[in-house]
Design an enzyme around this catalytic site. Structure first.
Site, short mmCIF file in Angstrom:
data_model
loop_
_atom_site.label_atom_id
_atom_site.label_comp_id
_atom_site.label_asym_id
_atom_site.label_seq_id
_atom_site.Cartn_x
_atom_site.Cartn_y
_atom_site.Cartn_z
N ASP A 1 -8.84 -6.66 7.72
CA ASP A 1 -8.87 -7.38 9.00
C ASP A 1 -9.82 -6.97 9.97
OD1 ASP A 1 -7.17 -9.53 8.29
OD2 ASP A 1 -5.59 -8.15 8.47
N LYS B 1 -4.55 -22.59 8.33
CA LYS B 1 -6.05 -22.29 7.65
C LYS B 1 -6.58 -23.64 7.07
CE LYS B 1 -5.34 -17.15 7.27
NZ LYS B 1 -6.03 -16.16 6.75
N LYS C 1 -22.50 11.91 8.25
CA LYS C 1 -21.15 12.40 8.29
C LYS C 1 -20.84 12.74 9.64
CE LYS C 1 -17.67 14.57 5.85
NZ LYS C 1 -17.33 15.89 5.01
N LYS D 1 0.55 -20.31 7.68
CA LYS D 1 -0.72 -20.17 7.26
C LYS D 1 -1.44 -21.43 6.51
CE LYS D 1 -0.38 -15.42 7.06
NZ LYS D 1 -0.36 -13.84 6.53
N ASN E 1 -7.53 -1.15 1.45
CA ASN E 1 -6.09 -1.24 1.38
C ASN E 1 -5.90 -0.99 -0.16
OD1 ASN E 1 -6.50 -3.99 -0.01
ND2 ASN E 1 -7.43 -4.39 1.96
N PHE F 1 -3.94 -16.85 -0.43
CA PHE F 1 -2.93 -15.92 -0.69
C PHE F 1 -2.29 -15.25 0.39
CE2 PHE F 1 -1.95 -15.22 -5.39
CZ PHE F 1 -2.94 -16.04 -5.80
#
Ligand code: C5P
Length: 405
Positions: free
Chosen positions: A280, A344, A290, A340, A211, A326
């Site tokens: 995730d 959490k 490959k 959250k 990401n 975060f």
């Protein structure tokens, strides 16, 4: 923005090593950052650089002779010691290190150090054999046990033509120790574990999913926690950033590696900040070779990665940590953040508003809202470093810290 050095009085002790010329650059950087720099030179240092060099850079007097200073009534060793916020000795020769290790007070610098009660940072710079000599090792150990902060020299080719440890480190690294010396140590005794950056989930030896996280926010949290007196471990996914000075650095690549690294080290922590953008998902199958474009394997199956933060929040010993998460959200910031926080089992969540310009991934600034069980505090849009400091300010001011050890 005002520099953290502005108005701080820093005594820079320069001793007789060829590296003294490099410290002129350090003094210049401090003066540009509006520190009030008092340079104290040993007699030998003046063979390498003149006092005029330093006084031209600082716009202030340079000190060397103890008795001359007394006679002129300007500022004595006691005065220098009393006024200082921090003392930096760079370059520190084997001789000066030996004198300090034994508490000698035979010149202005050694006397000033003895009379001071502020952090003293020592940057050894000398020939590798001198640095490795048992006498020097012994003296450095002694300095450390006396509470001086001795910074490891860099290795490389030296002015004397030999290769090894003994070169002065880069100013950017040393500056962090000076900043720790002049910053209120409101995180002293805390052991902070920070995760940062993206994770990388391999598909085959050439490809991965990841990401856009740069790691900048997590690195800023680690750096500022170190400055505020904490012992810091930074577990980082792949980033282009330099390891922050004074911080234990653990580099990982995948979410599973980050999970292992966090679980191995969490017992030692009193604060855990999960600023990493953990992927995730990972590929159900990783190919050793490959994958060719004409292969039949064009469907990729993904499986869920463990939620590291959630697992920590569920543990029986959860209460030992201040647990900070975060989250990146683009709407209903407060509502999503609070969800959250509860799900959490966090003490605090920093919600990133990724819909606003100049916030979130890969930029130097951020716009976050801090949410804990009592309150929701939107912070100003500012640098990631300032945001990190504001987060620590919030933690300290609202007494969220666990007792220091
Ligand atoms: O649920 P969400 O991914 O938005 O939560 C983000 C927070 O959870 C961050 O603090 C992130 O570091 C943490 N996280 C984690 N493990 C994951 C995914 C997210 O620790 N697999």
């Amino acid at each position: 923005m005002t520099s953290s050095f502005a108005g701080k009085r820093i005594v820079v002790g320069v001793t007789g090593s060829i590296a003294a010329f490099k410290v002129a650059g350090w003094v210049s950087a401090l003066a540009k950052d509006e520190a009030l720099v008092d340079v104290v030179m040993t007699a030998a240092a003046q063979h390498f650089v003149t006092p005029l060099t330093f006084s031209a850079l600082t716009g202030r007097a340079v000190y060397s002779d103890m008795f001359e200073a007394e006679r002129e009534g300007v500022i004595s060793h006691i005065g220098l010691a009393r006024e200082a916020d921090c003392i930096l000795i760079a370059p520190a020769t084997a001789h000066t290190i030996a004198r300090l290790a034994h508490g000698l007070a035979d010149d202005l610098l050694s006397t000033t150090v003895l009379a001071a009660r502020v952090p003293v940072i020592v940057c050894p710079a000398m020939n590798v054999k001198m640095f490795e000599h048992a006498a020097t090792r012994h003296n450095i150990e002694r300095l450390t046990s006396l509470g001086y902060r001795v910074i490891d020299p860099d290795s490389g080719l030296m002015a004397c033509g030999e290769e090894g440890a003994g070169r002065l480190p880069e100013w950017e690294q040393v500056a962090e120790y000076v900043l720790r010396g002049i910053t209120r140590p409101d995180l002293a005794g805390q052991r902070v574990l920070v995760t940062a950056g993206p994770t990388r989930e391999p598909y085959d030896p050439a490809r991965f999913i990841s990401n856009r996280s740069s790691g900048k926010m997590g690195y800023a949290l680690a750096r500022t926690a170190f400055r505020r007196g904490a012992e810091v471990t930074l577990i980082s996914g792949p980033t282009a950033l330099q390891a922050p000075a004074g911080v234990e650095m653990v580099r990982v690549s995948t979410a599973l590696e980050m999970y292992e690294a966090v679980m191995e080290r969490c017992d030692h922590a009193s604060i855990i900040v999960k600023a990493a953008a953990v992927a995730d998902f990972r590929f159900a199958r990783q190919h050793r070779q490959k994958v060719k474009k004409d292969s039949s394997e064009l469907t990729m199956e993904l499986v869920l990665n463990p939620d590291i933060l959630k697992e920590l929040g569920k543990r029986d010993d959860r209460e030992r940590w201040l647990l900070i998460g975060f989250a990146a959200e683009s709407q209903n910031i407060e509502q999503e953040g609070r969800k959250k926080l509860v799900n959490k089992h966090l003490d605090l969540i920093a919600v990133n508003d990724i819909s606003s310009d100049g916030a979130g991934f890969a930029v130097d600034t951020n716009q976050i809202t801090l949410i804990d069980s009592q309150r929701s505090v939107p912070l100003i849009h500012t640098s990631k470093e300032k945001t990190a400091d504001l987060l620590w300010d919030h933690v300290v001011a609202n007494k969220l810290l666990k007792p220091a050890v």
